[in-house]
Design a protein around this motif. Structure first.
Motif, PDB file in Angstrom:
ATOM      1  N   VAL A  31       0.850  -1.198   0.000  1.00  0.00           N
ATOM      2  CA  VAL A  31       0.000   0.000   0.000  1.00  0.00           C
ATOM      3  C   VAL A  31       0.886   1.248   0.000  1.00  0.00           C
ATOM      4  N   VAL A  46      -5.594   6.363   8.442  1.00  0.00           N
ATOM      5  CA  VAL A  46      -6.637   5.394   8.806  1.00  0.00           C
ATOM      6  C   VAL A  46      -7.300   5.846  10.098  1.00  0.00           C
ATOM      7  N   PRO A  52      -8.900   4.384   3.788  1.00  0.00           N
ATOM      8  CA  PRO A  52      -9.696   3.208   4.136  1.00  0.00           C
ATOM      9  C   PRO A  52      -9.009   2.309   5.158  1.00  0.00           C
ATOM     10  N   PRO A  54      -8.047  -1.160   6.884  1.00  0.00           N
ATOM     11  CA  PRO A  54      -7.814  -2.506   6.344  1.00  0.00           C
ATOM     12  C   PRO A  54      -8.759  -3.523   6.980  1.00  0.00           C
ATOM     13  N   THR A  55      -8.788  -4.692   6.397  1.00  0.00           N
ATOM     14  CA  THR A  55      -9.527  -5.819   6.952  1.00  0.00           C
ATOM     15  C   THR A  55      -8.580  -6.621   7.830  1.00  0.00           C
ATOM     16  N   THR A  62      -3.325  -7.748   8.793  1.00  0.00           N
ATOM     17  CA  THR A  62      -4.301  -6.836   8.215  1.00  0.00           C
ATOM     18  C   THR A  62      -3.954  -6.628   6.754  1.00  0.00           C
ATOM     19  N   ARG A  63      -4.980  -6.499   5.927  1.00  0.00           N
ATOM     20  CA  ARG A  63      -4.777  -6.313   4.492  1.00  0.00           C
ATOM     21  C   ARG A  63      -5.812  -5.350   3.930  1.00  0.00           C
ATOM     22  N   TRP A  64      -5.393  -4.625   2.914  1.00  0.00           N
ATOM     23  CA  TRP A  64      -6.287  -3.772   2.138  1.00  0.00           C
ATOM     24  C   TRP A  64      -6.570  -4.479   0.819  1.00  0.00           C
ATOM     25  N   THR A  65      -7.739  -4.234   0.241  1.00  0.00           N
ATOM     26  CA  THR A  65      -7.955  -4.714  -1.119  1.00  0.00           C
ATOM     27  C   THR A  65      -7.416  -3.655  -2.060  1.00  0.00           C
ATOM     28  N   GLN A  68      -9.981  -0.914  -2.705  1.00  0.00           N
ATOM     29  CA  GLN A  68     -10.038   0.167  -1.716  1.00  0.00           C
ATOM     30  C   GLN A  68      -8.968   1.213  -2.001  1.00  0.00           C
ATOM     31  N   VAL A  69      -7.758   0.751  -2.205  1.00  0.00           N
ATOM     32  CA  VAL A  69      -6.629   1.657  -2.403  1.00  0.00           C
ATOM     33  C   VAL A  69      -6.774   2.414  -3.726  1.00  0.00           C
ATOM     34  N   TRP A  72      -9.374   5.119  -3.426  1.00  0.00           N
ATOM     35  CA  TRP A  72      -8.841   6.252  -2.669  1.00  0.00           C
ATOM     36  C   TRP A  72      -7.947   7.109  -3.560  1.00  0.00           C
TER      37      TRP A  72
END
Length: 83
Positions: A31, A46, A52, A54-55, A62-65, A68-69, A72
Motif C-alpha cells: 500500500v 486510517v 480506508p 484494512p480488513t 491486516t490487508r487492504w484490497t 479500496q486503495v 482512494w
C-alpha cells in the motif's frame, strides 16, 4: 458454433481474472509503495478516517484490497483536479 462458444468462454475467463485481480489483498508495504506515503502516515490517515481501514484477517494480519486503495487514489486525483 464452436467459435461463439470459445469467444464466450474467453470473455468469461477475462471477466473472472478481472474479478480475481479486483480482490487482491495488499500488505502495508505494498500500500505504501502504491500511494507513495510512509507506513506511519498511512496508519495516521486510517485513524483520522481519511484512508480506508484494512480488513483484519487475524490477530497480526491486516490487508487492504487493491480496490479500496485504487478508489482512494482516484478520489484524490478527482478532488485535486476540481480545484
Amino acid at each position: 458454433m464452436s467459435l461463439g462458444v470459445s469467444c464466450n468462454r474467453l470473455f468469461m475467463e477475462v471477466e473472472l481474472q478481472s474479478t480475481v485481480q479486483a480482490q487482491a489483498l495488499l500488505r502495508i508495504d505494498q500500500v505504501a509503495e502504491r500511494v507513495q506515503y510512509g507506513r506511519s502516515s498511512i496508519w495516521a490517515m486510517v485513524k483520522a478516517g481519511t484512508f480506508p481501514a484494512p480488513t483484519k484477517l487475524s490477530r497480526r494480519c491486516t490487508r487492504w484490497t487493491n480496490v479500496q486503495v485504487d478508489e482512494w487514489i482516484q478520489q484524490r486525483i478527482h478532488s485535486g483536479s476540481s480545484k
